[in-house]
Design an enzyme around this catalytic site. Sequence first.
Site, PDB file in Angstrom:
ATOM      1  N   LYS A  20      24.600   0.217  21.412  1.00 24.32           N
ATOM      2  CA  LYS A  20      23.920  -0.931  22.022  1.00 24.32           C
ATOM      3  C   LYS A  20      24.917  -2.007  22.448  1.00 24.32           C
ATOM      4  CE  LYS A  20      21.646  -1.728  18.193  1.00 24.32           C
ATOM      5  NZ  LYS A  20      22.209  -0.690  17.297  1.00 24.32           N
ATOM      6  N   ARG A  31      13.871  -6.770  15.359  1.00 25.18           N
ATOM      7  CA  ARG A  31      14.041  -5.638  14.445  1.00 25.18           C
ATOM      8  C   ARG A  31      12.848  -5.459  13.532  1.00 25.18           C
ATOM      9  NH1 ARG A  31      20.196  -5.842  14.431  1.00 25.18           N
ATOM     10  NH2 ARG A  31      20.835  -4.068  13.189  1.00 25.18           N
ATOM     11  N   ARG A  68      34.542  -3.211  10.513  1.00 22.26           N
ATOM     12  CA  ARG A  68      33.482  -4.055   9.971  1.00 22.26           C
ATOM     13  C   ARG A  68      33.195  -3.691   8.525  1.00 22.26           C
ATOM     14  NH1 ARG A  68      28.616  -4.303  14.295  1.00 22.26           N
ATOM     15  NH2 ARG A  68      27.416  -3.961  12.393  1.00 22.26           N
ATOM     16  N   ARG A  86      21.733   1.078   6.054  1.00 25.32           N
ATOM     17  CA  ARG A  86      21.304   0.450   7.322  1.00 25.32           C
ATOM     18  C   ARG A  86      20.363   1.385   8.088  1.00 25.32           C
ATOM     19  NH1 ARG A  86      26.967  -0.682   9.702  1.00 25.32           N
ATOM     20  NH2 ARG A  86      25.880  -1.256  11.615  1.00 25.32           N
TER      21      ARG A  86
HETATM   22  P1  AP5 Z   1      28.474   0.105  19.191  1.00 23.44           P
HETATM   23  O1  AP5 Z   1      28.256  -0.219  20.648  1.00 23.44           O
HETATM   24  O2  AP5 Z   1      29.286  -0.849  18.382  1.00 23.44           O
HETATM   25  O3  AP5 Z   1      27.068   0.443  18.476  1.00 23.44           O
HETATM   26  P2  AP5 Z   1      25.847  -0.507  18.131  1.00 23.44           P
HETATM   27  O4  AP5 Z   1      24.597   0.237  18.460  1.00 23.44           O
HETATM   28  O5  AP5 Z   1      26.004  -1.864  18.735  1.00 23.44           O
HETATM   29  O6  AP5 Z   1      26.002  -0.532  16.544  1.00 23.44           O
HETATM   30  P3  AP5 Z   1      25.944  -1.722  15.471  1.00 23.44           P
HETATM   31  O7  AP5 Z   1      26.446  -1.122  14.188  1.00 23.44           O
HETATM   32  O8  AP5 Z   1      26.623  -2.967  15.951  1.00 23.44           O
HETATM   33  O9  AP5 Z   1      24.415  -1.961  15.393  1.00 23.44           O
HETATM   34  P4  AP5 Z   1      23.634  -2.614  14.271  1.00 23.44           P
HETATM   35  O10 AP5 Z   1      22.334  -2.819  14.958  1.00 23.44           O
HETATM   36  O11 AP5 Z   1      23.564  -1.868  12.998  1.00 23.44           O
HETATM   37  O12 AP5 Z   1      24.496  -3.901  13.871  1.00 23.44           O
HETATM   38  P5  AP5 Z   1      24.316  -5.450  14.201  1.00 23.44           P
HETATM   39  O13 AP5 Z   1      25.627  -6.020  14.440  1.00 23.44           O
HETATM   40  O14 AP5 Z   1      23.229  -5.659  15.199  1.00 23.44           O
HETATM   41  O15 AP5 Z   1      29.137   1.579  19.145  1.00 23.44           O
HETATM   42  C1  AP5 Z   1      29.518   2.167  17.903  1.00 23.44           C
HETATM   43  C2  AP5 Z   1      30.830   2.970  18.114  1.00 23.44           C
HETATM   44  O16 AP5 Z   1      30.585   4.056  19.014  1.00 23.44           O
HETATM   45  C3  AP5 Z   1      31.961   2.139  18.753  1.00 23.44           C
HETATM   46  O17 AP5 Z   1      33.161   2.505  18.158  1.00 23.44           O
HETATM   47  C4  AP5 Z   1      31.938   2.541  20.250  1.00 23.44           C
HETATM   48  O18 AP5 Z   1      33.234   2.475  20.831  1.00 23.44           O
HETATM   49  C5  AP5 Z   1      31.435   3.993  20.175  1.00 23.44           C
HETATM   50  N1  AP5 Z   1      30.578   4.351  21.323  1.00 23.44           N
HETATM   51  C6  AP5 Z   1      29.593   3.599  21.888  1.00 23.44           C
HETATM   52  N2  AP5 Z   1      28.989   4.278  22.899  1.00 23.44           N
HETATM   53  C7  AP5 Z   1      29.612   5.490  22.954  1.00 23.44           C
HETATM   54  C8  AP5 Z   1      29.409   6.652  23.781  1.00 23.44           C
HETATM   55  N3  AP5 Z   1      28.466   6.704  24.738  1.00 23.44           N
HETATM   56  N4  AP5 Z   1      30.223   7.730  23.571  1.00 23.44           N
HETATM   57  C9  AP5 Z   1      31.184   7.699  22.576  1.00 23.44           C
HETATM   58  N5  AP5 Z   1      31.412   6.627  21.767  1.00 23.44           N
HETATM   59  C10 AP5 Z   1      30.618   5.530  21.957  1.00 23.44           C
HETATM   60  O19 AP5 Z   1      23.721  -6.000  12.810  1.00 23.44           O
HETATM   61  C11 AP5 Z   1      24.531  -6.115  11.657  1.00 23.44           C
HETATM   62  C12 AP5 Z   1      23.732  -6.769  10.526  1.00 23.44           C
HETATM   63  O20 AP5 Z   1      23.311  -8.102  10.918  1.00 23.44           O
HETATM   64  C13 AP5 Z   1      22.431  -6.060  10.142  1.00 23.44           C
HETATM   65  O21 AP5 Z   1      22.648  -5.000   9.241  1.00 23.44           O
HETATM   66  C14 AP5 Z   1      21.630  -7.227   9.523  1.00 23.44           C
HETATM   67  O22 AP5 Z   1      22.082  -7.511   8.229  1.00 23.44           O
HETATM   68  C15 AP5 Z   1      21.996  -8.396  10.426  1.00 23.44           C
HETATM   69  N6  AP5 Z   1      21.081  -8.531  11.590  1.00 23.44           N
HETATM   70  C16 AP5 Z   1      21.419  -8.407  12.896  1.00 23.44           C
HETATM   71  N7  AP5 Z   1      20.334  -8.567  13.684  1.00 23.44           N
HETATM   72  C17 AP5 Z   1      19.285  -8.805  12.835  1.00 23.44           C
HETATM   73  C18 AP5 Z   1      17.893  -9.028  13.039  1.00 23.44           C
HETATM   74  N8  AP5 Z   1      17.347  -9.037  14.264  1.00 23.44           N
HETATM   75  N9  AP5 Z   1      17.120  -9.223  11.944  1.00 23.44           N
HETATM   76  C19 AP5 Z   1      17.637  -9.224  10.701  1.00 23.44           C
HETATM   77  N10 AP5 Z   1      18.949  -9.000  10.438  1.00 23.44           N
HETATM   78  C20 AP5 Z   1      19.762  -8.787  11.498  1.00 23.44           C
END
Ligand code: AP5
Length: 220
Positions: free
Chosen positions: A13, A88, A160, A171
């Site tokens: 994402k 979420r 991270r 998660r």
């Molecule tokens: P990446 O693009 O980083 O993946 P992502 O889907 O953004 O993954 P996240 O881990 O950031 O999502 P998340 O939703 O768990 O975390 P968030 O920060 O929102 O890609 C991953 C890897 O794959 C990278 O190395 C990239 O290079 C590679 N890649 C990407 N696309 C590719 C492709 N097509 N082919 C090959 N490789 C590829 O949330 C973190 C924490 O914050 C949560 O756990 C929670 O505690 C809190 N939080 C955040 N939002 C909320 C909310 N709305 N409500 C409550 N708590 C929240």
Amino acid sequence: MNLIFMGPPGAGKGTQAEMFQRQDGLPHVSTGEILRQAVRDGTDVGWRAFQFMQEGDLVPDEIVDRIVHIRLAEPDCAEGFILDGYPRTIGQADALDTWLARADRGLDAVVFFEIREEVLLRRLTGRRVCPTCGAIYHLDYHPPKEPGRCDVDGVTLIQRKDDTLSTVLHRLEVFHRWTEPLVEHYRRRGLFLSVNAERPVPEVYRGIREFAKSRTARPG
Ligand code: AP5
């Protein structure tokens, strides 16, 4: 374009949202990134969010709703935005609907990133990020030009803290329990696009862009 990117951790994402920001000028609003910045800055929100994030749990709705509403009201979001990682929960989706209705705005598309668990585990364990500008890399799929350093600002890349295997597995459970029910919520409203997130980054981008353009071009 007003877009929501939804999907399990590591589905890509953030990578796609960054690409839309670069190529289409759409602001990337990542609740995860805003919260991590708050933790780094030691703000009140950061202190309250830290423990939840560390353990891979959701930060309480009222904290996240508030930071999103403040961010969406900023001038750069007036022409469109990408919400990455929000909403979420059903409660967050309702809060977003209320905010959008008050602001007389709507959503164009909700994009769901489909990916198998074994693929996202490989992605998360190999992910490295820039702690300063947020750029996202992967040791194998998208390595930086100079090992360990950000291409944009040369800062040393980090892993991270919530990318350890046990936290990632938790998660994922949290995702299935709280966020997956939103799929039906948005599918019923005809806003929904499911993408195969295992394809290469540029292909995923093209698929989303085509759908989003067709939605914004529709009459009425
Ligand atoms: P990446 O693009 O980083 O993946 P992502 O889907 O953004 O993954 P996240 O881990 O950031 O999502 P998340 O939703 O768990 O975390 P968030 O920060 O929102 O890609 C991953 C890897 O794959 C990278 O190395 C990239 O290079 C590679 N890649 C990407 N696309 C590719 C492709 N097509 N082919 C090959 N490789 C590829 O949330 C973190 C924490 O914050 C949560 O756990 C929670 O505690 C809190 N939080 C955040 N939002 C909320 C909310 N709305 N409500 C409550 N708590 C929240």
